[in-house]
Design an enzyme around this catalytic site. Structure first.
Site, PDB file in Angstrom:
ATOM      1  N   GLU A  17      85.761  11.617  74.962  1.00  0.00           N
ATOM      2  CA  GLU A  17      84.468  11.555  75.221  1.00  0.00           C
ATOM      3  C   GLU A  17      83.887  12.096  76.637  1.00  0.00           C
ATOM      4  O   GLU A  17      84.765  12.068  77.636  1.00  0.00           O
ATOM      5  CB  GLU A  17      84.112  10.010  75.566  1.00  0.00           C
ATOM      6  CG  GLU A  17      83.899   9.280  74.142  1.00  0.00           C
ATOM      7  CD  GLU A  17      83.238   8.056  74.268  1.00  0.00           C
ATOM      8  OE1 GLU A  17      82.448   7.721  73.325  1.00  0.00           O
ATOM      9  OE2 GLU A  17      83.071   7.683  75.264  1.00  0.00           O
TER      10      GLU A  17
ATOM     11  N   CYS B  61      80.551  12.888  83.419  1.00  0.00           N
ATOM     12  CA  CYS B  61      81.730  12.237  83.573  1.00  0.00           C
ATOM     13  C   CYS B  61      82.786  12.656  82.809  1.00  0.00           C
ATOM     14  O   CYS B  61      82.484  12.611  81.237  1.00  0.00           O
ATOM     15  CB  CYS B  61      81.422  10.648  83.358  1.00  0.00           C
ATOM     16  SG  CYS B  61      82.962   9.715  83.339  1.00  0.00           S
TER      17      CYS B  61
ATOM     18  N   CYS C 264      95.553   6.846  77.753  1.00  0.00           N
ATOM     19  CA  CYS C 264      96.022   6.825  79.227  1.00  0.00           C
ATOM     20  C   CYS C 264      97.302   5.730  79.181  1.00  0.00           C
ATOM     21  O   CYS C 264      97.369   4.735  78.677  1.00  0.00           O
ATOM     22  CB  CYS C 264      94.968   6.143  80.159  1.00  0.00           C
ATOM     23  SG  CYS C 264      95.688   6.067  81.850  1.00  0.00           S
TER      24      CYS C 264
ATOM     25  N   CYS D 174      95.780  -0.400  82.062  1.00  0.00           N
ATOM     26  CA  CYS D 174      94.885  -1.374  82.827  1.00  0.00           C
ATOM     27  C   CYS D 174      94.217  -2.387  81.697  1.00  0.00           C
ATOM     28  O   CYS D 174      93.759  -1.838  80.646  1.00  0.00           O
ATOM     29  CB  CYS D 174      93.602  -1.006  83.560  1.00  0.00           C
ATOM     30  SG  CYS D 174      94.296   0.285  84.939  1.00  0.00           S
TER      31      CYS D 174
ATOM     32  N   CYS E 239      90.657  -1.967  80.474  1.00  0.00           N
ATOM     33  CA  CYS E 239      90.123  -0.756  79.822  1.00  0.00           C
ATOM     34  C   CYS E 239      90.626  -0.376  78.691  1.00  0.00           C
ATOM     35  O   CYS E 239      91.408  -0.276  78.189  1.00  0.00           O
ATOM     36  CB  CYS E 239      90.760   0.575  80.959  1.00  0.00           C
ATOM     37  SG  CYS E 239      90.362   2.097  80.554  1.00  0.00           S
TER      38      CYS E 239
ATOM     39  N   CYS F 209      81.215   4.971  82.117  1.00  0.00           N
ATOM     40  CA  CYS F 209      82.600   5.557  82.250  1.00  0.00           C
ATOM     41  C   CYS F 209      83.520   4.651  82.352  1.00  0.00           C
ATOM     42  O   CYS F 209      83.302   3.551  82.703  1.00  0.00           O
ATOM     43  CB  CYS F 209      82.763   6.381  83.725  1.00  0.00           C
ATOM     44  SG  CYS F 209      81.580   7.737  83.479  1.00  0.00           S
TER      45      CYS F 209
HETATM   46  N1  SAH Z   1      92.049   6.518  85.693  1.00  0.00           N
HETATM   47  C1  SAH Z   1      90.891   6.624  86.838  1.00  0.00           C
HETATM   48  C2  SAH Z   1      89.779   7.244  86.226  1.00  0.00           C
HETATM   49  C3  SAH Z   1      89.161   6.772  84.793  1.00  0.00           C
HETATM   50  S1  SAH Z   1      88.548   5.335  84.768  1.00  0.00           S
HETATM   51  C4  SAH Z   1      90.794   5.148  87.526  1.00  0.00           C
HETATM   52  O1  SAH Z   1      91.164   4.396  86.851  1.00  0.00           O
HETATM   53  O2  SAH Z   1      90.222   5.361  88.274  1.00  0.00           O
HETATM   54  C5  SAH Z   1      86.996   5.235  86.025  1.00  0.00           C
HETATM   55  C6  SAH Z   1      86.665   3.909  86.449  1.00  0.00           C
HETATM   56  O3  SAH Z   1      86.317   2.868  85.398  1.00  0.00           O
HETATM   57  C7  SAH Z   1      87.793   3.198  87.117  1.00  0.00           C
HETATM   58  O4  SAH Z   1      87.512   2.921  88.375  1.00  0.00           O
HETATM   59  C8  SAH Z   1      87.942   2.019  86.253  1.00  0.00           C
HETATM   60  O5  SAH Z   1      88.895   0.845  86.768  1.00  0.00           O
HETATM   61  C9  SAH Z   1      86.868   1.680  85.611  1.00  0.00           C
HETATM   62  N2  SAH Z   1      86.931   0.965  84.360  1.00  0.00           N
HETATM   63  C10 SAH Z   1      87.651   1.090  83.338  1.00  0.00           C
HETATM   64  N3  SAH Z   1      87.302   0.154  82.389  1.00  0.00           N
HETATM   65  C11 SAH Z   1      86.266  -0.526  82.822  1.00  0.00           C
HETATM   66  C12 SAH Z   1      85.665  -1.508  82.147  1.00  0.00           C
HETATM   67  N4  SAH Z   1      85.795  -1.978  81.028  1.00  0.00           N
HETATM   68  N5  SAH Z   1      84.606  -2.246  82.897  1.00  0.00           N
HETATM   69  C13 SAH Z   1      84.506  -1.663  83.946  1.00  0.00           C
HETATM   70  N6  SAH Z   1      84.951  -0.775  84.758  1.00  0.00           N
HETATM   71  C14 SAH Z   1      85.927  -0.204  84.114  1.00  0.00           C
HETATM   72 FE1  SF4 Z   2      93.878   4.569  82.812  1.00  0.00          FE
HETATM   73 FE2  SF4 Z   2      91.817   3.223  82.268  1.00  0.00          FE
HETATM   74 FE3  SF4 Z   2      93.533   2.290  83.798  1.00  0.00          FE
HETATM   75 FE4  SF4 Z   2      92.051   4.554  84.661  1.00  0.00          FE
HETATM   76  S1  SF4 Z   2      91.104   2.238  84.159  1.00  0.00           S
HETATM   77  S2  SF4 Z   2      93.990   4.190  84.808  1.00  0.00           S
HETATM   78  S3  SF4 Z   2      91.780   5.236  82.705  1.00  0.00           S
HETATM   79  S4  SF4 Z   2      94.004   2.434  81.834  1.00  0.00           S
END
Ligand code: SAH
Ligand code: SF4
Length: 352
Positions: free
Chosen positions: A92, A112, A119, A123, A126, A338
């Site tokens: 996306e 974005c 990934c 997390c 996420c 994002c």
């Molecule tokens: N992998 C990188 C970039 C992609 S995620 C990273 O983790 O920084 C981009 C941002 O979105 C990150 O700060 C991540 O923690 C946040 N993010 C991911 N899932 C989310 C969610 N469900 N709600 C709020 N923020 C989220």
């Molecule tokens: Fe990977 Fe999502 Fe964690 Fe970013 S927030 S490092 S995309 S698992």
């Protein structure tokens, strides 16, 4: 299989032309056609000799992944596209438009981009992380995401905050960044580019030495190491202190202020005392904190804090003198923020 032209850098392309006995400026011509004039084939590059066009066509491709689906928010400010990478994989990309405001700050259009299909960091909040890791994107696949949207409106900002961990796909990420900022590429201001990372120390140090002035966001999410390891299971044993030190080095090398992202999860990391601990840890560093109220993703029992909890956290941070903001929500009705990508879109048939 033919190589994608945008997986080469401009200078590699020029060197390639050199071996063909072609002048190096041909590389710039080809880049201009591919990135700015929206050419879909070498045949369209009419100021190149016909023989060169067919030679290019024999060796390279400039095709872009086709769109499987798009969604646009009701106010048109946010558009999300699902791009088909083949073999059942899709990624996306989101565009967020900010129109000129009452202070006459110029209109911005931010893309974005994703850097990986899935990934591996996992997390717990996420959607991409829950999906697991499939593969790294190529530089051409990253550039194609920007290219998709430049056909509609000039792009001022690109944030590496889509699917995947950009610094775990360093080479492709950097090649894509060079195409974005090169004068003969998209010519986007370096300050308009931001990489968001979960905090991989070595790659951050490496990025600091690239002589680029791009912004860096480090995803922190917790005031202490134990909670951080629970929220971010597979990022190694990096401590918050080590991250802050690395952030400071990046800042010194690039003269760009670091942003720390903090996803707020109800009852997990949103307590006022956690804000105070976080503020204490960050005190004295010229940094910025961006709070991101959790975007609920399917299939888990995490919750977004109520607005007054978010405000209470924000207040604690500000009282402690930490420069803190809450991320503005864009296109929430299509869940376009994002970091919450793809999974929902595949189950959702509402299409424009
Ligand atoms: N992998 C990188 C970039 C992609 S995620 C990273 O983790 O920084 C981009 C941002 O979105 C990150 O700060 C991540 O923690 C946040 N993010 C991911 N899932 C989310 C969610 N469900 N709600 C709020 N923020 C989220
Ligand atoms: Fe990977 Fe999502 Fe964690 Fe970013 S927030 S490092 S995309 S698992």
């Amino acid at each position: 299989m033919k190589q994608h032209l945008l997986n080469l850098s401009l200078s590699e392309l020029a060197a390639h032309f050199d071996t063909w006995g072609e002048p190096r400026y041909r590389a710039e011509q080809v880049a201009l056609w591919t990135l700015r004039k929206g050419a879909k084939s070498f045949e369209e590059m009419t100021d190149l000799p016909r023989t060169l066009r067919s030679r290019l066509n024999n060796e390279f491709t400039i095709t872009s992944p086709p769109a499987l689906d798009t969604q646009t928010a009701h106010d048109n400010s946010t558009t999300k596209v699902l791009l088909d990478l083949g073999k059942g994989e899709a990624i996306e990309t989101v565009r967020m438009d900010y129109d000129p405001d009452s202070n006459r700050i110029e209109g911005r259009s931010t893309i974005c981009v994703s850097t990986q299909a899935g990934c591996a960091i996992g997390c717990i909040f996420c959607a991409t992380g829950q999906q697991g890791f499939t593969r790294n994107l190529t530089a051409a696949e990253i550039v194609a995401q920007v290219l998709y949207f430049t056909r509609e409106r000039p792009i001022t900002n690109v944030v590496f905050m889509g699917m995947g961990e950009p610094l775990a796909n360093y080479d492709a990420m950097l090649r894509a960044i060079r195409w974005l900022v090169d004068e003969q590429g998209f010519n986007i201001r370096q300050r308009g580019i931001t990489v968001s990372t979960v905090g991989l120390i070595r790659p951050i140090e490496r990025l600091a030495k690239e002589q680029l002035q791009i912004g860096l966001t480090i995803s922190l999410h917790a005031p202490d190491d134990e909670l951080r390891r629970y929220l971010i299971p597979n990022a190694g044993n990096v401590t918050i202190n080590a991250l802050l030190e690395t952030g400071t080095k990046y800042q010194q090398a690039t003269k760009r202020r670091i942003t720390y992202a903090y996803a707020l999860l109800e009852g997990v990391n949103d307590k006022p005392e956690q804000a105070r601990t976080l503020a204490k840890t960050l005190r004295g560093r010229p940094i910025h904190v961006n709070l991101i109220p959790y975007n609920p993703t399917a299939g888990d029992n995490l919750r977004r804090p109520k607005p007054d909890r978010v405000l209470a956290f924000l207040r604690e941070m500000r009282i402690a003198g930490i420069n803190t903001t809450v991320r503005e929500e864009r296109g929430i009705e299509i869940a376009a923020a994002c970091g919450q990508l793809r999974t929902d879109m595949l189950d959702n048939s509402q299409t424009t």
